[in-house]
Design a protein around this motif. Structure first.
Motif, PDB file in Angstrom:
ATOM      1  N   ARG A 156      10.064  -3.625   2.907  1.00  0.00           N
ATOM      2  CA  ARG A 156      10.153  -4.289   4.336  1.00  0.00           C
ATOM      3  C   ARG A 156      11.477  -4.631   4.999  1.00  0.00           C
ATOM      4  N   GLU A 157      12.503  -4.819   4.099  1.00  0.00           N
ATOM      5  CA  GLU A 157      13.829  -4.889   4.552  1.00  0.00           C
ATOM      6  C   GLU A 157      14.537  -3.562   5.173  1.00  0.00           C
ATOM      7  N   ARG A 158      13.841  -2.454   4.572  1.00  0.00           N
ATOM      8  CA  ARG A 158      14.256  -1.088   5.371  1.00  0.00           C
ATOM      9  C   ARG A 158      13.200  -0.661   6.505  1.00  0.00           C
ATOM     10  N   VAL A 159      12.045  -1.235   6.372  1.00  0.00           N
ATOM     11  CA  VAL A 159      11.178  -0.657   7.436  1.00  0.00           C
ATOM     12  C   VAL A 159      10.510  -1.775   8.325  1.00  0.00           C
ATOM     13  N   GLU A 200       0.747  -1.160  -0.137  1.00  0.00           N
ATOM     14  CA  GLU A 200       0.075   0.188   0.023  1.00  0.00           C
ATOM     15  C   GLU A 200       0.797   1.239   0.061  1.00  0.00           C
ATOM     16  N   HIS A 201       2.257   1.222   0.654  1.00  0.00           N
ATOM     17  CA  HIS A 201       2.770   2.470   0.856  1.00  0.00           C
ATOM     18  C   HIS A 201       3.504   2.558  -0.521  1.00  0.00           C
ATOM     19  N   LEU A 202       3.806   1.491  -1.287  1.00  0.00           N
ATOM     20  CA  LEU A 202       4.637   1.883  -2.410  1.00  0.00           C
ATOM     21  C   LEU A 202       3.636   2.121  -3.457  1.00  0.00           C
ATOM     22  N   PRO A 226       7.770  -4.742  -2.346  1.00  0.00           N
ATOM     23  CA  PRO A 226       7.396  -4.930  -1.186  1.00  0.00           C
ATOM     24  C   PRO A 226       8.673  -5.509  -0.284  1.00  0.00           C
ATOM     25  N   GLU A 227       9.106  -6.714  -0.683  1.00  0.00           N
ATOM     26  CA  GLU A 227      10.321  -7.128  -0.097  1.00  0.00           C
ATOM     27  C   GLU A 227      11.241  -6.269   0.510  1.00  0.00           C
TER      28      GLU A 227
END
Length: 275
Positions: free
Chosen positions: A209-212, A193-195, A205-206
């Motif tokens: 998630r590695e950043r956030v 949703e963010h992207l 998305p992967e």
């Protein structure tokens, strides 16, 4: 409420406004009105708030071409523009917990780094109360994609990480007589949703998630418990009284939201149109 968590400004008049759900333009207008109240000799404000509907807040100088406007319209994501710089943030109605601290400029350090670290004290305290080991990133981390706040270079002044990933972004803007610091704390990562609210990137998305990271991944607490904890930390730091908006503040905020934060001329303006 004064105790070990009280900050150096706790002897001033503060009010805490507990979490309210409002749309993005109104939330940004209320920050501005709170700054005017503090500048006029009224109470300083700490507050927690929720973006409803989910909202993309653009940085002050962000190019509107970085937004997927069709996606936002189709999915009911509101778009507004902040007074603070940096990249855009998708504030999910359930995944994001936001806060503001507003005080007279004369009471805060003139050095930006010192001011950030003072006003982030209750945010780090909130994470500690939640059982989340969070702190400023120790050294800059290279950007992934600059238009998205959570994918920009991480900066030790104001980016907070946990488990090696960003969990909170914080920003300030200074008016003539007052300072507003507001920030986004991630409860749940909504990577897709963010992207999807952005255009012109190839981040999946992967990689996001590695950043956030979100609190729900690191502690067994509900969103409501997180909100209550952030409120407690802010209230203790300021030794704040329970408070709310006056009718006059709400009326002025509605006017400011309509003429500015919900207005296409403000929201969709290009960087070279800034004044």
């Amino acid at each position: 409420m004064t105790g070990d968590s009280a900050g150096p400004l706790a002897d001033r008049e503060w009010r805490i406004i507990r979490e309210e759900a409002r749309d993005g333009p109104m939330q940004m207008a209320l920050d501005e009105i709170a700054a005017e109240t503090a500048a006029a000799g009224g109470p300083r404000t700490v507050r927690v708030y929720r973006w409803e509907p989910s909202t993309l807040s653009l940085g002050y100088g962000q190019d509107p071409e970085t937004v997927d406007w069709d996606h936002c319209a189709r999915e009911g994501v509101s778009v507004t523009r902040r007074q603070t710089g940096g990249g855009g943030i998708y504030h999910d109605v359930d995944g994001d917990v936001s806060y503001s601290i507003v005080a007279p400029k004369s009471e805060l350090p003139g050095d930006l780094m010192d001011a950030y670290h003072l006003l982030c004290e209750p945010i780090l305290d909130a994470f500690d109360r939640l059982g989340v080991d969070a702190d400023y990133v120790s050294e800059p981390v290279p950007e992934i994609w600059k238009p998205a706040c959570y994918l920009r270079e991480l900066h030790p002044a104001h980016d907070v990480v946990a488990a090696g990933r960003k969990i909170s972004g914080n920003a300030q803007y200074r008016r003539r007589e007052s300072v507003v610091q507001h920030g986004s704390l991630t409860y749940a990562v909504r990577a897709a949703e963010h992207l999807d609210v952005f255009a012109g990137h190839d981040v999946d998305p992967e990689r996001f998630r590695e950043r956030v990271v979100g609190v729900e991944e690191l502690a067994d607490v509900s969103r409501a418990e997180m909100v209550s904890t952030v409120e407690e930390a802010l209230g203790a730091w300021a030794d704040a009284d329970e408070g709310g908006w006056t009718d006059d503040e709400l009326e002025r905020a509605r006017e400011r939201a309509a003429e500015k934060y919900a207005d296409d001329e403000w929201v969709r303006r290009r960087p070279d149109d800034r004044s």
